[in-house]
Structures are given as C-alpha cells and as structure tokens.
Design an enzyme around this catalytic site. Structure first.
Site, PDB file in Angstrom:
ATOM      1  N   LYS A 143      10.535-107.245 -60.836  1.00  0.00           N
ATOM      2  CA  LYS A 143      10.714-106.409 -59.750  1.00  0.00           C
ATOM      3  C   LYS A 143      11.709-107.153 -58.917  1.00  0.00           C
ATOM      4  O   LYS A 143      11.882-108.313 -58.636  1.00  0.00           O
ATOM      5  CB  LYS A 143       9.326-106.535 -59.024  1.00  0.00           C
ATOM      6  N   GLY A 192      -3.049 -85.735 -54.123  1.00  0.00           N
ATOM      7  CA  GLY A 192      -1.276 -85.685 -53.869  1.00  0.00           C
ATOM      8  C   GLY A 192      -0.865 -84.924 -55.139  1.00  0.00           C
ATOM      9  O   GLY A 192      -0.975 -85.397 -55.858  1.00  0.00           O
TER      10      GLY A 192
HETATM   11  P1  NAD Z   1       5.237 -88.658 -54.296  1.00  0.00           P
HETATM   12  O1  NAD Z   1       5.474 -89.179 -52.738  1.00  0.00           O
HETATM   13  O2  NAD Z   1       6.098 -87.654 -54.994  1.00  0.00           O
HETATM   14  O3  NAD Z   1       3.649 -87.898 -54.178  1.00  0.00           O
HETATM   15  C1  NAD Z   1       2.685 -88.580 -53.674  1.00  0.00           C
HETATM   16  C2  NAD Z   1       1.969 -87.115 -52.742  1.00  0.00           C
HETATM   17  O4  NAD Z   1       0.819 -87.805 -52.182  1.00  0.00           O
HETATM   18  C3  NAD Z   1       2.751 -86.861 -51.665  1.00  0.00           C
HETATM   19  O5  NAD Z   1       3.025 -85.563 -51.749  1.00  0.00           O
HETATM   20  C4  NAD Z   1       1.918 -87.267 -50.393  1.00  0.00           C
HETATM   21  O6  NAD Z   1       2.058 -86.373 -49.288  1.00  0.00           O
HETATM   22  C5  NAD Z   1       0.796 -87.134 -51.019  1.00  0.00           C
HETATM   23  N1  NAD Z   1      -0.381 -88.136 -50.161  1.00  0.00           N
HETATM   24  C6  NAD Z   1       0.033 -89.529 -49.424  1.00  0.00           C
HETATM   25  N2  NAD Z   1      -1.215 -90.009 -48.917  1.00  0.00           N
HETATM   26  C7  NAD Z   1      -2.287 -88.877 -49.546  1.00  0.00           C
HETATM   27  C8  NAD Z   1      -3.564 -89.071 -49.039  1.00  0.00           C
HETATM   28  N3  NAD Z   1      -4.045 -89.891 -48.123  1.00  0.00           N
HETATM   29  N4  NAD Z   1      -4.156 -87.953 -49.415  1.00  0.00           N
HETATM   30  C9  NAD Z   1      -3.667 -86.801 -50.075  1.00  0.00           C
HETATM   31  N5  NAD Z   1      -2.384 -86.882 -50.327  1.00  0.00           N
HETATM   32  C10 NAD Z   1      -1.681 -87.841 -49.972  1.00  0.00           C
HETATM   33  O7  NAD Z   1       4.968 -89.761 -55.417  1.00  0.00           O
HETATM   34  P2  NAD Z   1       4.870 -89.688 -56.713  1.00  0.00           P
HETATM   35  O8  NAD Z   1       6.274 -89.948 -57.394  1.00  0.00           O
HETATM   36  O9  NAD Z   1       4.157 -88.588 -57.574  1.00  0.00           O
HETATM   37  O10 NAD Z   1       4.024 -91.018 -57.109  1.00  0.00           O
HETATM   38  C11 NAD Z   1       2.829 -91.181 -56.943  1.00  0.00           C
HETATM   39  C12 NAD Z   1       2.083 -92.360 -57.133  1.00  0.00           C
HETATM   40  O11 NAD Z   1       2.199 -92.638 -58.780  1.00  0.00           O
HETATM   41  C13 NAD Z   1       2.616 -93.544 -56.552  1.00  0.00           C
HETATM   42  O12 NAD Z   1       1.531 -94.213 -56.492  1.00  0.00           O
HETATM   43  C14 NAD Z   1       3.495 -94.154 -57.469  1.00  0.00           C
HETATM   44  O13 NAD Z   1       3.782 -95.415 -57.243  1.00  0.00           O
HETATM   45  C15 NAD Z   1       3.020 -93.761 -58.824  1.00  0.00           C
HETATM   46  N6  NAD Z   1       3.887 -93.832 -60.004  1.00  0.00           N
HETATM   47  C16 NAD Z   1       4.972 -92.850 -59.916  1.00  0.00           C
HETATM   48  C17 NAD Z   1       5.813 -92.620 -60.950  1.00  0.00           C
HETATM   49  C18 NAD Z   1       6.712 -91.822 -61.068  1.00  0.00           C
HETATM   50  O14 NAD Z   1       7.185 -91.754 -62.187  1.00  0.00           O
HETATM   51  N7  NAD Z   1       7.092 -91.028 -59.886  1.00  0.00           N
HETATM   52  C19 NAD Z   1       5.579 -93.860 -62.151  1.00  0.00           C
HETATM   53  C20 NAD Z   1       4.467 -94.702 -62.017  1.00  0.00           C
HETATM   54  C21 NAD Z   1       3.701 -94.706 -61.020  1.00  0.00           C
END
Ligand code: NAD
Length: 346
Positions: free
Chosen positions: A80, A176
């Site tokens: 990382k 989310g």
């Molecule tokens: P994103 O930012 O697109 O979506 C996250 C959503 O969660 C947002 O719409 C945000 O408003 C909402 N949110 C934040 N706090 C909240 C709360 N307290 N209650 C309800 N909703 C809330 O992010 P993402 O890319 O969908 O990623 C989501 C999670 O998955 C993160 O933890 C990220 O590290 C993990 N992740 C993502 C990927 C990827 O490919 N995008 C891969 C592995 C892990």
C-alpha cells in the site's frame, strides 16, 4: 525533490518514507509480503493528523492487501501507499508526479492503483514516472467487479444457509448505495429481492431510484431493519458491540473494508448465529479485475469468471467454519495465511 528514508519494521518486507517539502507532502510505501508476487495495493491520500497515523494506516492496509490478494489466489502480494497531504493546498499534479517517482524506486516490488482520494487521472500522472501502476489500463473502474463479487458471495451464503439458489423474495438491507452498493442493489433487485437502502447522500438514493424500487431507511435504522441479508457497503468498523445486538438478519456480506471494529466482533456475530462473510473475501472482485491487466492482455470475460470464484471461496470458508466450529473470520485468516506460506504454487 523527493527524499527517501527506509524504515525498520518487523513483519514487513519493506517500508519506505518519502518527503517532498517543495510540493508539500509525505508518503509511505509498505510491502507487507511478496511470497505470491509483487505487492499490489492502492495509493490512499489523506490529511492525517500526524505521521504516526499515516504509518499505522499503511502498515494495516498493506497487510490487509496480502490477505485479500492471497485468498483470491492472485499471483500478487500485499502493499500500500499512503500520502499525507492537504488536497486543498497541494499542487495535485506535481504531487502525483512525485508519487510516481517514489513508486519507481521500488522497481516493481510494489504496484500502485487508485484508492481513497486518488483517481484514474492521478494514476496517469503517476504513470509518467513508473510502469508499476494498474487501473489506467483496460480494466477500468473496479467497482462493478467488486459489486459482482459481493453478489457471488451472497449467492454462496444463500445456498449454504437456506439450501437454494433462488434469491427471489429475500429482504436485503444495504448501507451505502454508492459505486458498489448501488450496483449491488441493482443486481439483487433484478433477482427479485426486496431492497431496503440507506445513504447519507440523498443524490445517491435519488440515482438508485431511477432503476430500482426500494424502501428508503434512515441511516441509523438500517441496523435494525428486518431483513435476511445486511450488506455494509459504506464504512469500516460498523460491526461492533453496539450494532451487532441490533441486527435482524441471517447473513452479513458487503463491500466495505474492515467491517469488524474488533476481531471479537466476529465472535459476537458467530455467537448470534449470523453468517458473516469476511470483508476481504467478499470484496476482492475489484482487485481480481485489476490483476487481469497486470502482465497480460485484459479480458473482461476472464475477469468476470475469476470474480465468480469468490462464491467458491466463500463456500469453502462456510463449510470449514461449520465443521471446525470456528467463526468465519478466523477460518478466512487461516486459509489466507496458508496460501501466503505456499506462495504462487497454491
Ligand atoms: P462510495 O463512496 O461510492 O459509496 C459509499 C456510499 O456510502 C456513499 O454513497 C456514501 O454517501 C455512503 N455512506 C457513507 N457513510 C454512510 C453512513 N454512515 N450511512 C449510510 N451511508 C453512508 O464507495 P464505494 O466505492 O462503493 O466503496 C464502499 C466501501 O467498499 C468502502 O469501504 C470501500 O473501501 C470498499 N471497497 C470498494 C471497492 C471498489 O471497487 N469501489 C473495492 C473494495 C472495497
């Protein structure tokens, strides 16, 4: 100009710090383990309060990547990069050019990618100085693959817990509905599931409403939603001693990283007979997709097939958990550690 300092850290192969006073940032790269191949992990930018916080984060996240990449049986280790900077003040382009130079100093032992606060455009700047960067190539946005991987994990759980493949009629609560949660909602709604969704960003709920019928829930009420499956797709640390007693579900599976606040919270879920899919097993689809453009010509069909294998891994974890009477997070860690020890032969 970048100044580099190698740090001593037991249990990590390599930890290097980079300071650039002119541009105004410090960065750390940690290679946790490369038994299975070069260490892949994204580049996170955060305005950390202090250097120690940044270092703690890079160590924690790089170790997590070793486990995720190994359990997904990728020929990749875990690493990382974290950058401590104030994105409001720093010259973003100059910073990512310097990060590219930093990544190049590891000569391919670490491969970077986008992450929190770093975008594909930023990786284009990184790529001017190093070829050891993924996600600027053909594989594109990892989120559809992450969402699909979680969907495959859910299917495996439903088969294991309820003995059928059909998801129709199951009640799903999604916390989310951004990049991954929104896509997961669409996949599950297409299968006839009833969706309960929450988000703190009204725009994302409105966007989802264009394609999916769902019941909107207040953010705090999502834990208590009567459902079959709870999908954390927002934040880490949300499975804890306050939220777990409130859950009314049989299965927890979602995309969010580091869902358990403490390891003991995995035991708590197990004690409540809630089937928990360890987050790094469920959310590996994105990294699986990225791996398909490293050292090979990218093929979306192959990336999808490899992502589907998450279902098999999850079934394996659930079977072992049942037969050994140990919580799923303990089993997943043990499986990942075996794969790390065995290296790429496994
Ligand atoms: P994103 O930012 O697109 O979506 C996250 C959503 O969660 C947002 O719409 C945000 O408003 C909402 N949110 C934040 N706090 C909240 C709360 N307290 N209650 C309800 N909703 C809330 O992010 P993402 O890319 O969908 O990623 C989501 C999670 O998955 C993160 O933890 C990220 O590290 C993990 N992740 C993502 C990927 C990827 O490919 N995008 C891969 C592995 C892990």
């Amino acid at each position: 100009m970048n100044r580099y300092t190698t740090l001593n850290s037991t249990d990590y192969e390599e930890v290097v710090r980079c300071d650039n006073e002119e541009v105004g940032f410090s960065a750390w790269i940690a290679v946790h383990n490369s038994n299975r191949g070069p260490a892949l992990g994204g580049c996170r930018v955060w305005n950390y309060i202090c250097d120690d916080d940044a270092l703690t984060d890079v160590l924690r996240l790089s170790k997590g990547m070793t486990y995720k990449n190994s359990l997904a049986r990728l020929s990749l280790g875990g690493g990382k990069c974290v950058v401590r900077a104030d994105l409001e003040k720093v010259d973003r382009g100059a910073m990512f050019e310097s990060v590219g130079q930093f990544v190049e100093t590891l000569h391919g032992r670490y491969i970077t990618a986008e992450d929190v606060n770093s975008t594909v455009e930023d990786m284009v700047a990184v790529k001017r100085h190093t070829k050891h960067v993924a996600t600027v190539g053909a594989s594109g946005n990892p989120s559809p693959f992450t969402a699909y991987g979680v969907y495959c994990a859910i299917r495996a759980c439903v088969q294991f817990k309820f003995g059928h493949d059909d998801l129709k009629g199951l009640r799903i609560a999604i916390q989310g509905v951004g990049e991954t949660g929104g896509r997961l909602a669409r996949l599950l709604a297409n299968d006839g599931c009833t969706i309960f969704a929450t988000d703190i960003n009204q725009n994302n709920l409105s966007e989802l409403q264009k394609n999916v019928k769902f019941h909107a829930v207040e953010p705090e009420d999502i834990y208590g939603a009567a459902c079959d499956i709870f999908c954390p797709c927002a934040l880490g640390g949300i499975l804890n001693s306050f939220t777990i007693p409130r859950l009314h579900c049989s299965i927890v599976a979602g995309s969010a990283n580091n869902q358990l606040l403490e390891r003991a919270d995995g035991d708590l879920l197990d004690a409540r007979d809630i089937l928990y899919v360890p987050d790094y097993a469920a959310n590996a689809g994105g990294v699986i997709n990225i791996s398909c453009e490293i050292g090979q010509t990218y093929d979306a069909g192959r990336a999808r097939q490899k992502t589907e294998m998450i279902g098999e891994t999850v079934t394996d974890i659930l079977r072992q958990s049942k037969s050994m009477k140990r919580p799923t997070h303990v089993i997943a860690d043990r499986m990942a550690e075996e794969l790390i020890m065995l290296g790429v032969a496994a």
